[in-house]
Design a protein around this motif. Structure first.
Motif, PDB file in Angstrom:
ATOM      1  N   UNK A 308       0.854  -1.190   0.000  1.00 34.77           N
ATOM      2  CA  UNK A 308       0.000   0.000   0.000  1.00 34.77           C
ATOM      3  C   UNK A 308       0.891   1.242   0.000  1.00 34.77           C
ATOM      4  N   UNK A 309       0.413   2.279  -0.676  1.00 35.42           N
ATOM      5  CA  UNK A 309       1.230   3.489  -0.812  1.00 35.42           C
ATOM      6  C   UNK A 309       1.109   4.398   0.407  1.00 35.42           C
ATOM      7  N   UNK A 310       2.192   5.090   0.697  1.00 36.69           N
ATOM      8  CA  UNK A 310       2.091   6.246   1.585  1.00 36.69           C
ATOM      9  C   UNK A 310       1.941   7.448   0.644  1.00 36.69           C
ATOM     10  N   UNK A 311       0.848   8.172   0.768  1.00 38.94           N
ATOM     11  CA  UNK A 311       0.572   9.223  -0.224  1.00 38.94           C
ATOM     12  C   UNK A 311       0.662  10.632   0.376  1.00 38.94           C
ATOM     13  N   UNK A 312       1.263  10.717   1.548  1.00 37.59           N
ATOM     14  CA  UNK A 312       1.336  12.027   2.215  1.00 37.59           C
ATOM     15  C   UNK A 312       2.032  13.066   1.344  1.00 37.59           C
ATOM     16  N   UNK A 313       3.132  12.640   0.681  1.00 44.16           N
ATOM     17  CA  UNK A 313       3.892  13.619  -0.099  1.00 44.16           C
ATOM     18  C   UNK A 313       3.033  14.207  -1.230  1.00 44.16           C
ATOM     19  N   UNK A 314       2.348  13.346  -1.965  1.00 43.55           N
ATOM     20  CA  UNK A 314       1.499  13.848  -3.067  1.00 43.55           C
ATOM     21  C   UNK A 314       0.348  14.679  -2.513  1.00 43.55           C
ATOM     22  N   UNK A 315      -0.243  14.204  -1.413  1.00 41.84           N
ATOM     23  CA  UNK A 315      -1.366  14.962  -0.821  1.00 41.84           C
ATOM     24  C   UNK A 315      -0.914  16.368  -0.419  1.00 41.84           C
ATOM     25  N   UNK A 316       0.236  16.438   0.225  1.00 39.69           N
ATOM     26  CA  UNK A 316       0.665  17.734   0.769  1.00 39.69           C
ATOM     27  C   UNK A 316       1.310  18.628  -0.292  1.00 39.69           C
ATOM     28  N   UNK A 317       2.209  18.056  -1.083  1.00 45.41           N
ATOM     29  CA  UNK A 317       2.954  18.914  -2.017  1.00 45.41           C
ATOM     30  C   UNK A 317       2.167  19.189  -3.307  1.00 45.41           C
ATOM     31  N   UNK A 318       1.554  18.157  -3.828  1.00 47.45           N
ATOM     32  CA  UNK A 318       0.814  18.361  -5.096  1.00 47.45           C
ATOM     33  C   UNK A 318      -0.608  18.855  -4.846  1.00 47.45           C
ATOM     34  N   UNK A 319      -1.000  18.882  -3.575  1.00 50.70           N
ATOM     35  CA  UNK A 319      -2.391  19.260  -3.205  1.00 50.70           C
ATOM     36  C   UNK A 319      -3.373  18.385  -3.974  1.00 50.70           C
ATOM     37  N   UNK A 320      -3.075  17.131  -4.015  1.00 48.17           N
ATOM     38  CA  UNK A 320      -3.900  16.179  -4.760  1.00 48.17           C
ATOM     39  C   UNK A 320      -4.231  15.007  -3.857  1.00 48.17           C
ATOM     40  N   UNK A 321      -5.442  14.526  -3.976  1.00 54.75           N
ATOM     41  CA  UNK A 321      -5.861  13.379  -3.171  1.00 54.75           C
ATOM     42  C   UNK A 321      -6.838  12.556  -4.001  1.00 54.75           C
ATOM     43  N   UNK A 322      -6.681  11.235  -3.948  1.00 52.01           N
ATOM     44  CA  UNK A 322      -7.648  10.382  -4.649  1.00 52.01           C
ATOM     45  C   UNK A 322      -8.996  10.501  -3.952  1.00 52.01           C
ATOM     46  N   UNK A 323     -10.059  10.676  -4.747  1.00 51.63           N
ATOM     47  CA  UNK A 323     -11.378  10.889  -4.137  1.00 51.63           C
ATOM     48  C   UNK A 323     -12.319   9.718  -4.389  1.00 51.63           C
ATOM     49  N   UNK A 324     -12.100   9.014  -5.498  1.00 49.61           N
ATOM     50  CA  UNK A 324     -13.063   7.975  -5.870  1.00 49.61           C
ATOM     51  C   UNK A 324     -12.741   6.666  -5.141  1.00 49.61           C
ATOM     52  N   UNK A 325     -13.763   5.848  -4.967  1.00 47.09           N
ATOM     53  CA  UNK A 325     -13.599   4.617  -4.184  1.00 47.09           C
ATOM     54  C   UNK A 325     -13.449   3.410  -5.114  1.00 47.09           C
ATOM     55  N   UNK A 326     -13.104   2.293  -4.499  1.00 45.36           N
ATOM     56  CA  UNK A 326     -13.041   1.036  -5.246  1.00 45.36           C
ATOM     57  C   UNK A 326     -14.437   0.711  -5.827  1.00 45.36           C
ATOM     58  N   UNK A 327     -15.477   0.985  -5.058  1.00 45.00           N
ATOM     59  CA  UNK A 327     -16.851   0.755  -5.576  1.00 45.00           C
ATOM     60  C   UNK A 327     -17.106   1.605  -6.825  1.00 45.00           C
ATOM     61  N   UNK A 328     -16.647   2.855  -6.804  1.00 42.84           N
ATOM     62  CA  UNK A 328     -16.815   3.723  -7.996  1.00 42.84           C
ATOM     63  C   UNK A 328     -16.101   3.088  -9.194  1.00 42.84           C
ATOM     64  N   UNK A 329     -14.891   2.623  -8.924  1.00 41.31           N
ATOM     65  CA  UNK A 329     -14.086   2.049 -10.019  1.00 41.31           C
ATOM     66  C   UNK A 329     -14.762   0.799 -10.577  1.00 41.31           C
ATOM     67  N   UNK A 330     -15.299  -0.040  -9.676  1.00 45.05           N
ATOM     68  CA  UNK A 330     -15.949  -1.274 -10.136  1.00 45.05           C
ATOM     69  C   UNK A 330     -17.204  -0.943 -10.956  1.00 45.05           C
TER      70      UNK A 330
END
Ligand code: NAD
Length: 679
Positions: A308-330
């Protein structure tokens, strides 16, 4: 940064990113050699965003061709997806992987350097970490986790990252984002683009999707004795649309660095949340609506418990966060799969290799019937019955733009036929329409639908009807040729082994400022059923003799009368009879969407020499029969063909008593359907 070159933009993640880029206002140029993609994904991206995508079919390793693209456009940044990505395959053909992935990247970077383009976002992969569980405290995996790929594919990614770091070290003006993706899943919400794996899918969800539609028997679950809540391994699955948005965030981060500041940095793109194989399985079964067959088999070598990824760097520096869920993807994957059970492939449909310059031609080919369309004007550029060409056409698309072209094969809109005084009055408002025939407007004005690029097609196959469906869309903005309202128009061609149906659907866009407009569409193909130089020896049978009266300038007078000749349903040789008349099939002035009505036969045409016959059926209340007496263009003269332009009444936009046929309010649908049957 406004112009972005996307390598591999026809692929799975690339195509989703192109949509996000265009929707965020970027101009996009795609370079892809289509080794693992289809041009259909580009057609569909254009259809979704209703904008043109500049596309070059180029292998990145061909630096000469690539360089020409950089010469032609002022490129601000590159998003570099192009590469081979199948882990298993890479263990069998490692050299090809290094040649393509590393060789392609070196070629790209050299061309970028030559053109002083120093901004790049690179598709790296979580594979570069290898088995991160070999370290203590590295799950979730942070970017600082030591790398150690375990297969040639992963090695190519790590080598490329290394090259990019070295370039930055040599010239710190470069701005380089190394995005390490975890497991992209899902598809675009429209159901029009998604992952289209060739052969047996390597990844869990594409495999499950093929089980669900019956292309594979069952899912093999590799081990249920891991230390997770259900015994299956844990991975980080990210919706492809979230991932695509991560690229916009990375671009924006690079663009917002201080002037002269460069960077080369890694960011994980994942959700930070792990899901087990069974979590994904259950979520997908929920989307499908029933359980799918699976079998537990032994562990797969190389698999580990949790990545599993640690996504703190992308969340904080890129101001980006994944919003959609696995259910959305399915849900989105299942939508894409059911709408496209064979991926992008459509039986009998091909993108022609005769490219007419930069444009592509869309062919439907049955044993005895060929039907070809171009995007400009959604123009029918060829119809062949038993090997006989039966429509007038040009060999080069540029000839369609000639002034003398009498609208060969084109879609005509917004208003077909003549508009007296180039004026319409709708509910008390007068609109001046482009006058392109003296004081009058003909066939929509100087820049009518015939000259517009229609986006698409989205193709599909109806196996019951043995029909290939090609659907195009056009967005015509408010004020275009003087017409009010932002109008969306869909043109569908439904092609069978011996016929084609044209369906039109128009509606005002929800964002349209004007609540009303006027629409009357037709297709302007000219038919000839034999090789003779004119149609004089062709036999006609008309199913009506009612005509809309016109004055000497062919402008409608608003009255209807009956012709004494020809008689209804009586076969006659055309001979010297000349027609440019709007025949009336029905007195219906109420229906705006005539597709709901039963189609009527309009006419039958045959030629005794070729033995070919054409029958035209339509839900429309009228049709213009034109015997081509004014044709004078390359290879075609007077009477080279006849047109059967099914439509609303000639003058429907002008005369209030008929206006209900053509006035379109917001929320209403305009629709029409015409079928051409050959035998
Ligand atoms: P994809 O195969 O759908 O897209 C890659 C595109 O690159 C294809 O359209 C292919 O035709 C094109 N291409 C390949 N070699 C080329 C060349 N030499 N010149 C021009 N075009 C070329 O793959 P995708 O899933 O969209 O992946 C995009 C990128 O992301 C790849 O670099 C891949 O390694 C990386 N990635 C993918 C995943 C994943 O699971 N899908 C995970 C991590 C990283």
């Amino acid at each position: 940064m406004t112009t972005i070159l996307v390598t591999g933009g026809a692929g799975y993640i690339g195509s989703h990113t192109v949509i996000e880029l265009i929707n965020s206002g970027f101009r996009v140029i795609v370079v892809d050699n289509l080794v693992n993609a289809s041009y259909d994904s580009i057609s569909r991206v254009e259809y979704i965003v209703k904008k043109k995508v500049i596309f070059y079919e180029i292998d990145l390793r061909d630096s000469e061709k690539l360089s020409k693209v950089f010469d032609k456009y002022k490129i601000d940044a590159v998003i570099h997806f192009a590469g081979l990505k199948a882990v298993g395959e890479s263990t069998k053909i490692p050299l090809e992987y290094f040649d393509n992935n590393v060789g392609g990247t070196i070629s790209l970077l050299k061309v970028m350097k030559q053109h002083d383009v120093k901004n790049i976002v690179f598709s790296s992969s979580a594979t570069v970490y290898g088995d991160a569980t070999r370290f203590k405290d590295m799950i979730p995996i942070p970017e600082k986790c030591p790398t150690g790929p375990t297969n040639p594919y992963g090695h190519t990614k790590l080598v490329i990252e290394g090259i990019m770091r070295d370039i930055y070290a040599s010239d710190n003006k470069w701005r380089i984002a190394l995005l390490r993706y975890f497991n992209p899943i899902g598809a675009h919400q429209s159901g029009l683009i998604g992952e289209d794996p060739t052969g047996i899918p390597n990844n869990l969800l594409p495999f499950l999707a093929q089980v669900a539609i019956g292309r594979r028997q069952k899912l093999n679950v590799f081990g249920n004795d891991y230390d997770s809540h259900d015994g299956t391994p844990i991975r980080d699955y990210i919706h492809v649309v979230d991932l695509a948005k991560g690229h916009i965030a990375a671009l924006s981060y690079l663009a917002n660095l201080k002037p002269k500041e460069g960077i080369c940095r890694e960011w994980n793109l994942g959700t930070g949340k792990g899901s087990t194989v069974f979590d994904i399985y259950h979520s997908f079964c929920k989307a499908v609506g029933h359980d799918l067959p699976y079998e537990i088999v032994g562990r797969r070598s190389g698999d580990v418990l949790n990545l599993t990824a640690c996504v703190t760097r992308a969340n904080e520096e890129l101001k980006w966060k994944a919003k959609l869920t696995v259910d959305d993807a399915c849900r989105d994957l299942w939508n894409w799969t059911t709408k496209n059970p064979q991926g992008f492939a459509t039986p009998h449909y091909h993108i022609a290799d005769h490219l007419y310059g930069e444009q592509r031609i869309h062919d439907v080919i049955f044993e005895n019937f060929k039907f070809s369309v171009a995007n400009v004007g959604a123009t029918i550029v060829d119809v062949e019955v038993n090997g006989h060409p039966v429509v007038c056409n040009f060999q080069r698309l540029s000839d369609y733009a000639a002034k003398e072209n009498p609208y060969f094969g084109a879609t005509i809109g917004r208003v077909a036929n003549r508009l007296p005084g180039a004026k319409i009055v709708i509910e008390g408002h007068t609109y001046d329409i482009d006058a392109n025939e003296g004081k009058n407007s003909l066939h929509g004005g100087s820049h009518g639908f015939n000259s517009k690029y229609f986006f698409g097609p989205v193709t599909s196959y109806d196996s019951k009807a043995e029909a290939v469906i090609l659907k195009f869309v056009d967005f015509d903005s408010d004020g275009s040729n003087g017409y009010p309202g932002d109008l969306n128009t869909y043109v569908s061609y439904i092609v069978t082994p011996h016929s084609y149906k044209i369906e039109y659907e128009s509606s005002l866009d929800s964002s349209s400022k004007s609540p009303v407009t006027v629409v009357n569409l037709t297709n302007h193909s000219y038919f000839h059923l034999s090789d003779e130089s004119n149609i004089n020896e062709t036999d006609f049978k008309l199913y009506t003799n009612k005509c809309i009266d016109t004055d000497t300038s062919l402008l409608p007078t608003g009255t209807i009368s009956k012709l004494t000749q020809p008689k209804v349903m009586e076969k006659f040789r055309l001979g010297s009879n000349a027609f440019d008349n709007c025949f009336v099939l029905s007195d219906d002035v109420e229906s705006l969407d005539t597709r709901k009505l039963k189609a009527k036969k309009a006419l039958e045409v045959s030629n005794s020499k070729s033995n070919l016959q054409l029958k035209v059926y339509t839900t429309e209340p009228a049709f213009q029969l034109y015997t081509g007496d004014e044709i004078a263009v390359k290879n075609y003269g007077k009477r080279s063909g006849f047109a059967v332009e099914t439509s609303r009444f000639l003058g429907a936009a002008t005369f209030e008593k008929w206006q209900r046929q053509v006035i379109l309010h917001k929320g209403d649908l305009y629709g029409a359907s015409t079928t051409y049957v050959f035998s």
